[in-house]
Motif scaffolding. Structure first.
Motif, PDB file in Angstrom:
ATOM      1  N   UNK A  42       0.835  -1.239  -0.024  1.00 15.07           N
ATOM      2  CA  UNK A  42      -0.106  -0.002  -0.113  1.00 15.07           C
ATOM      3  C   UNK A  42       0.848   1.330  -0.026  1.00 15.07           C
ATOM      4  N   UNK A  43       0.435   2.442  -0.448  1.00 17.25           N
ATOM      5  CA  UNK A  43       0.977   3.728  -0.154  1.00 17.25           C
ATOM      6  C   UNK A  43       1.354   4.060   1.266  1.00 17.25           C
ATOM      7  N   UNK A  44       0.552   3.580   2.137  1.00 14.67           N
ATOM      8  CA  UNK A  44       0.957   3.696   3.444  1.00 14.67           C
ATOM      9  C   UNK A  44       2.086   3.135   4.029  1.00 14.67           C
ATOM     10  N   UNK A  45       2.086   1.760   3.468  1.00 14.46           N
ATOM     11  CA  UNK A  45       3.131   0.996   3.665  1.00 14.46           C
ATOM     12  C   UNK A  45       4.782   1.719   3.122  1.00 14.46           C
ATOM     13  N   UNK A  46       4.416   2.208   2.099  1.00 12.82           N
ATOM     14  CA  UNK A  46       5.777   2.707   1.368  1.00 12.82           C
ATOM     15  C   UNK A  46       6.112   4.243   2.078  1.00 12.82           C
ATOM     16  N   UNK A  47       4.843   4.787   2.457  1.00 11.32           N
ATOM     17  CA  UNK A  47       5.296   5.984   3.318  1.00 11.32           C
ATOM     18  C   UNK A  47       5.853   5.631   4.639  1.00 11.32           C
ATOM     19  N   UNK A  48       5.394   4.689   5.285  1.00 15.86           N
ATOM     20  CA  UNK A  48       6.081   4.361   6.443  1.00 15.86           C
ATOM     21  C   UNK A  48       7.436   3.569   6.219  1.00 15.86           C
ATOM     22  N   UNK A  49       7.940   2.969   5.068  1.00 13.39           N
ATOM     23  CA  UNK A  49       9.141   2.700   4.880  1.00 13.39           C
ATOM     24  C   UNK A  49      10.037   4.009   4.730  1.00 13.39           C
ATOM     25  N   UNK A  50       9.484   4.903   3.749  1.00 21.21           N
ATOM     26  CA  UNK A  50      10.282   6.067   4.029  1.00 21.21           C
ATOM     27  C   UNK A  50      10.555   6.959   4.893  1.00 21.21           C
ATOM     28  N   UNK A  51       9.556   7.181   5.702  1.00 23.22           N
ATOM     29  CA  UNK A  51       9.731   8.176   6.893  1.00 23.22           C
ATOM     30  C   UNK A  51      10.349   7.404   8.028  1.00 23.22           C
ATOM     31  N   UNK A  52       9.926   6.125   8.353  1.00 20.95           N
ATOM     32  CA  UNK A  52      10.671   5.470   9.447  1.00 20.95           C
ATOM     33  C   UNK A  52      11.992   4.751   9.101  1.00 20.95           C
ATOM     34  N   UNK A  53      11.838   4.282   8.066  1.00 18.82           N
ATOM     35  CA  UNK A  53      13.382   3.452   7.856  1.00 18.82           C
ATOM     36  C   UNK A  53      14.143   4.225   6.739  1.00 18.82           C
ATOM     37  N   UNK A  54      13.692   5.295   6.318  1.00 14.96           N
ATOM     38  CA  UNK A  54      14.554   6.114   5.258  1.00 14.96           C
ATOM     39  C   UNK A  54      14.750   5.591   3.971  1.00 14.96           C
ATOM     40  N   UNK A  55      13.830   4.574   3.533  1.00 20.04           N
ATOM     41  CA  UNK A  55      13.908   3.909   2.081  1.00 20.04           C
ATOM     42  C   UNK A  55      13.490   5.000   1.369  1.00 20.04           C
ATOM     43  N   UNK A  56      14.485   4.910   0.307  1.00 18.00           N
ATOM     44  CA  UNK A  56      13.997   5.651  -1.118  1.00 18.00           C
ATOM     45  C   UNK A  56      13.041   5.013  -1.731  1.00 18.00           C
ATOM     46  N   UNK A  57      11.656   6.017  -1.854  1.00 12.50           N
ATOM     47  CA  UNK A  57      10.355   5.612  -2.450  1.00 12.50           C
ATOM     48  C   UNK A  57      10.805   5.072  -3.882  1.00 12.50           C
ATOM     49  N   UNK A  58      11.667   6.062  -4.641  1.00 14.59           N
ATOM     50  CA  UNK A  58      11.911   5.942  -5.941  1.00 14.59           C
ATOM     51  C   UNK A  58      12.580   4.400  -6.094  1.00 14.59           C
ATOM     52  N   UNK A  59      13.593   4.178  -5.334  1.00 14.45           N
ATOM     53  CA  UNK A  59      14.202   2.834  -5.555  1.00 14.45           C
ATOM     54  C   UNK A  59      12.970   1.747  -5.128  1.00 14.45           C
ATOM     55  N   UNK A  60      12.297   1.845  -4.160  1.00 14.81           N
ATOM     56  CA  UNK A  60      11.509   0.957  -3.896  1.00 14.81           C
ATOM     57  C   UNK A  60      10.391   0.668  -5.063  1.00 14.81           C
ATOM     58  N   UNK A  61      10.094   1.628  -5.892  1.00 17.64           N
ATOM     59  CA  UNK A  61       9.065   1.392  -6.645  1.00 17.64           C
ATOM     60  C   UNK A  61       9.580   1.103  -8.160  1.00 17.64           C
ATOM     61  N   UNK A  62      10.981   1.504  -8.504  1.00 17.17           N
ATOM     62  CA  UNK A  62      11.265   1.455  -9.849  1.00 17.17           C
ATOM     63  C   UNK A  62      12.853   0.657  -9.724  1.00 17.17           C
ATOM     64  N   UNK A  63      13.323   0.406  -8.567  1.00 15.84           N
ATOM     65  CA  UNK A  63      14.694  -0.017  -8.722  1.00 15.84           C
ATOM     66  C   UNK A  63      15.782   1.007  -8.999  1.00 15.84           C
ATOM     67  N   UNK A  64      15.493   2.198  -9.125  1.00 18.18           N
ATOM     68  CA  UNK A  64      16.375   3.286  -9.709  1.00 18.18           C
ATOM     69  C   UNK A  64      17.046   4.165  -8.270  1.00 18.18           C
ATOM     70  N   UNK A  65      18.328   4.420  -8.297  1.00 16.26           N
ATOM     71  CA  UNK A  65      18.794   5.039  -7.246  1.00 16.26           C
ATOM     72  C   UNK A  65      19.149   4.074  -6.082  1.00 16.26           C
TER      73      UNK A  65
END
Length: 96
Positions: A42-65
């Motif tokens: 979900x979008x919420x899952x990705x937002x939590x990964x980004x804010x809590x674990x500092x995961x790059x959302x672009x990398x998570x979705x596309x593999x880039x970066x």
């Protein structure tokens, strides 16, 4: 694609499914479903990964970066969610 990226994040951070679930406050069975490809994150899952674990959302979705952002984002949760939605639309994960 998402299945492997979640596993990569867990491996990089040395987290079990249960520990990741605790950190981002979702049920472990949800993460297991994502890793098995039974569910789309979900979008919420990705937002939590980004804010809590500092995961790059672009990398998570596309593999880039890089897997992780160099610094914490300087946006509030609404702005971050909007950015996540934009990235997911760009890569056809959700409808435009």
């Amino acid at each position: 694609m998402f299945e492997e990226r979640i596993k990569e994040i867990r491996a990089e951070l040395g987290l079990s499914v249960a520990k990741l679930a605790d950190k981002i406050e979702i049920p472990a069975r949800t993460i297991t479903g994502y890793e098995r490809g039974e569910r789309t994150p979900s979008i919420e899952f990705l937002a939590n990964l980004s804010t809590i674990l500092n995961v790059n959302a672009n990398w998570f979705v596309s593999g880039n970066g890089d897997m992780f952002n160099n610094k914490q984002p300087s946006v509030n949760n609404d702005e971050l969610e909007q950015k996540v939605v934009e990235v997911m639309k760009k890569y056809g994960i959700i409808e435009k």
